[in-house]
Design a protein around this motif. Structure first.
Motif, PDB file in Angstrom:
ATOM      1  N   GLY A  65       0.746  -1.281   0.115  1.00  0.00           N
ATOM      2  CA  GLY A  65      -0.019   0.132   0.071  1.00  0.00           C
ATOM      3  C   GLY A  65       0.794   1.237  -0.136  1.00  0.00           C
ATOM      4  N   ASN A  66       1.821   1.082   0.712  1.00  0.00           N
ATOM      5  CA  ASN A  66       2.862   2.522   0.726  1.00  0.00           C
ATOM      6  C   ASN A  66       3.408   2.661  -0.522  1.00  0.00           C
ATOM      7  N   LEU A  67       3.837   1.499  -1.064  1.00  0.00           N
ATOM      8  CA  LEU A  67       4.532   1.689  -2.591  1.00  0.00           C
ATOM      9  C   LEU A  67       3.617   2.025  -3.607  1.00  0.00           C
ATOM     10  N   GLY A  68       2.321   2.240  -3.365  1.00  0.00           N
ATOM     11  CA  GLY A  68       1.506   2.734  -4.355  1.00  0.00           C
ATOM     12  C   GLY A  68       0.649   1.434  -4.960  1.00  0.00           C
ATOM     13  N   PHE A  69       0.848   0.237  -4.601  1.00  0.00           N
ATOM     14  CA  PHE A  69       0.223  -0.856  -5.377  1.00  0.00           C
ATOM     15  C   PHE A  69      -1.347  -0.923  -4.586  1.00  0.00           C
ATOM     16  N   GLU A  70      -2.142  -1.306  -5.268  1.00  0.00           N
ATOM     17  CA  GLU A  70      -3.444  -1.713  -4.852  1.00  0.00           C
ATOM     18  C   GLU A  70      -3.386  -3.140  -4.304  1.00  0.00           C
ATOM     19  N   ALA A  71      -3.524  -3.038  -2.825  1.00  0.00           N
ATOM     20  CA  ALA A  71      -3.500  -4.434  -2.279  1.00  0.00           C
ATOM     21  C   ALA A  71      -4.962  -5.034  -1.985  1.00  0.00           C
ATOM     22  N   TRP A  72      -4.983  -6.277  -2.309  1.00  0.00           N
ATOM     23  CA  TRP A  72      -6.194  -6.798  -1.916  1.00  0.00           C
ATOM     24  C   TRP A  72      -5.497  -8.217  -0.946  1.00  0.00           C
ATOM     25  N   LEU A  73      -6.185  -8.244   0.516  1.00  0.00           N
ATOM     26  CA  LEU A  73      -5.758  -9.072   1.356  1.00  0.00           C
ATOM     27  C   LEU A  73      -6.765 -10.279   1.447  1.00  0.00           C
ATOM     28  N   VAL A  74      -6.683 -11.601   1.312  1.00  0.00           N
ATOM     29  CA  VAL A  74      -7.396 -12.345   1.006  1.00  0.00           C
ATOM     30  C   VAL A  74      -7.798 -12.833   2.521  1.00  0.00           C
ATOM     31  N   ARG A  75      -8.713 -12.703   3.097  1.00  0.00           N
ATOM     32  CA  ARG A  75      -8.833 -13.237   4.761  1.00  0.00           C
ATOM     33  C   ARG A  75      -8.850 -14.264   4.946  1.00  0.00           C
ATOM     34  N   ALA A 119      -5.124  -1.813   2.420  1.00  0.00           N
ATOM     35  CA  ALA A 119      -5.698  -2.848   1.628  1.00  0.00           C
ATOM     36  C   ALA A 119      -7.177  -3.093   1.657  1.00  0.00           C
ATOM     37  N   ARG A 120      -7.655  -3.703   0.664  1.00  0.00           N
ATOM     38  CA  ARG A 120      -9.106  -4.044   0.660  1.00  0.00           C
ATOM     39  C   ARG A 120      -9.214  -5.539   0.881  1.00  0.00           C
ATOM     40  N   ILE A 121     -10.028  -5.628   1.802  1.00  0.00           N
ATOM     41  CA  ILE A 121     -10.050  -7.102   2.631  1.00  0.00           C
ATOM     42  C   ILE A 121     -11.116  -7.841   1.786  1.00  0.00           C
ATOM     43  N   VAL A 122     -10.737  -9.155   1.197  1.00  0.00           N
ATOM     44  CA  VAL A 122     -11.515  -9.742   0.398  1.00  0.00           C
ATOM     45  C   VAL A 122     -11.636 -11.160   0.931  1.00  0.00           C
ATOM     46  N   TRP A 123     -12.584 -11.897   0.394  1.00  0.00           N
ATOM     47  CA  TRP A 123     -12.686 -13.449   0.412  1.00  0.00           C
ATOM     48  C   TRP A 123     -12.187 -14.024  -0.878  1.00  0.00           C
ATOM     49  N   THR A 124     -11.686 -15.286  -0.719  1.00  0.00           N
ATOM     50  CA  THR A 124     -11.428 -15.841  -1.871  1.00  0.00           C
ATOM     51  C   THR A 124     -12.276 -15.953  -3.147  1.00  0.00           C
ATOM     52  N   GLU A 125     -13.604 -16.508  -2.857  1.00  0.00           N
ATOM     53  CA  GLU A 125     -14.543 -16.442  -3.588  1.00  0.00           C
ATOM     54  C   GLU A 125     -14.630 -15.141  -4.590  1.00  0.00           C
ATOM     55  N   GLU A 126     -14.558 -14.239  -3.926  1.00  0.00           N
ATOM     56  CA  GLU A 126     -14.495 -12.684  -4.616  1.00  0.00           C
ATOM     57  C   GLU A 126     -13.598 -12.622  -5.568  1.00  0.00           C
ATOM     58  N   VAL A 127     -12.269 -13.113  -5.389  1.00  0.00           N
ATOM     59  CA  VAL A 127     -11.065 -13.151  -6.208  1.00  0.00           C
ATOM     60  C   VAL A 127     -11.331 -14.057  -7.435  1.00  0.00           C
ATOM     61  N   MET A 136      -7.947  -8.429  13.976  1.00  0.00           N
ATOM     62  CA  MET A 136      -7.461  -7.032  14.468  1.00  0.00           C
ATOM     63  C   MET A 136      -6.613  -6.633  13.302  1.00  0.00           C
ATOM     64  N   THR A 137      -5.470  -7.602  12.815  1.00  0.00           N
ATOM     65  CA  THR A 137      -4.735  -7.360  11.797  1.00  0.00           C
ATOM     66  C   THR A 137      -5.537  -6.744  10.398  1.00  0.00           C
ATOM     67  N   LEU A 138      -6.669  -7.825  10.167  1.00  0.00           N
ATOM     68  CA  LEU A 138      -7.348  -7.122   9.167  1.00  0.00           C
ATOM     69  C   LEU A 138      -8.229  -5.836   9.048  1.00  0.00           C
ATOM     70  N   ALA A 139      -8.628  -5.598  10.459  1.00  0.00           N
ATOM     71  CA  ALA A 139      -9.169  -4.140  10.869  1.00  0.00           C
ATOM     72  C   ALA A 139      -7.939  -3.115  10.666  1.00  0.00           C
ATOM     73  N   ASN A 140      -6.905  -3.345  11.157  1.00  0.00           N
ATOM     74  CA  ASN A 140      -5.798  -2.474  11.145  1.00  0.00           C
ATOM     75  C   ASN A 140      -5.330  -1.983   9.534  1.00  0.00           C
ATOM     76  N   LEU A 141      -5.232  -2.884   8.683  1.00  0.00           N
ATOM     77  CA  LEU A 141      -5.112  -2.877   7.414  1.00  0.00           C
ATOM     78  C   LEU A 141      -6.180  -2.438   6.271  1.00  0.00           C
ATOM     79  N   SER A 142      -7.372  -2.586   6.916  1.00  0.00           N
ATOM     80  CA  SER A 142      -8.566  -2.540   5.952  1.00  0.00           C
ATOM     81  C   SER A 142      -8.728  -0.807   5.326  1.00  0.00           C
TER      82      SER A 142
END
Length: 190
Positions: free
Chosen positions: A130-140, A174-182, A164-170
């Motif tokens: 995220g800091n480097l400018g990439f669009e990050a999707w973290l698969v929860r 990053a965008r927090i996503v599910w496998t099925e979405e991806v 808590m990690t997901l909440a911190n990154l959301s």
């Protein structure tokens, strides 16, 4: 979503974590490795780039020391010919590696991130992405962590640490996503 602009980054899918679990360490997301396998299959079917990150420790007693069984990749996370494997020695997959250069050289702007452990290497790599400018999707559901004892002796459940990690990154990192979405998004690209 574009297959050229989107890459899968699989962090530290290594046998050390299976060994830790077999030795009694408790984790969350027991089916996360199956979800990682689903992501790998979807990216392979779409012909999208995949980057496998491996941790290698310089500490001789580490589960990830060169030659240690824990450094080997889990069966469901094995790379196929042509897929990039990058070895890191710290938490972030961007530090001391050519990952950023490879991504930028390949025109990748979106990273779908999964792996182990949520609150260590997955989180650190996601923050840096995220800091480097990439669009990050973290698969929860394709990441996990282990129970931990905090500095005050408090016991923290893996589920709580993961949440808590997901909440911190959301949103900010990053965008927090599910496998099925991806998987659905990747299927639409074939």
């Amino acid at each position: 979503m574009s297959t050229e602009r989107t890459a899968l980054v699989v962090i530290d899918a290594q046998k050390a974590f299976e060994e830790w679990e077999a030795a009694g360490r408790r984790r969350n997301n027991p089916h996360a490795m199956d979800r990682i396998a689903d992501l790998l299959a979807a990216f392979r079917a779409a012909g999208a780039p995949i980057f496998h990150i491996r941790h290698q420790s310089l500490a001789p007693s580490s589960s990830f020391a060169p030659g240690a069984s824990g450094g080997e990749v889990m069966d469901k996370g094995r790379e196929e010919p042509g897929e990039v494997v990058i070895v890191k020695r710290v938490n972030s997959a961007f530090i001391g590696t050519d990952l950023e250069w490879r991504l930028r050289d390949g025109g990748v702007s979106r990273l779908v991130i999964c792996g182990v452990t949520t609150n260590h290497c997955v989180e650190t790599t996601t923050r840096m992405a995220g800091n480097l400018g990439f669009e990050a999707w973290l698969v929860r559901d394709a990441a996990w962590t282990f129970d931990r004892v905090g500095p005050d002796g408090d016991y923290h459940l893996a589920e709580d640490i993961h949440a808590m990690t997901l909440a911190n990154l959301s949103d900010e990192f990053a965008r927090i996503v599910w496998t099925e979405e991806v998987v659905a998004a990747m299927a639409g690209l074939r």
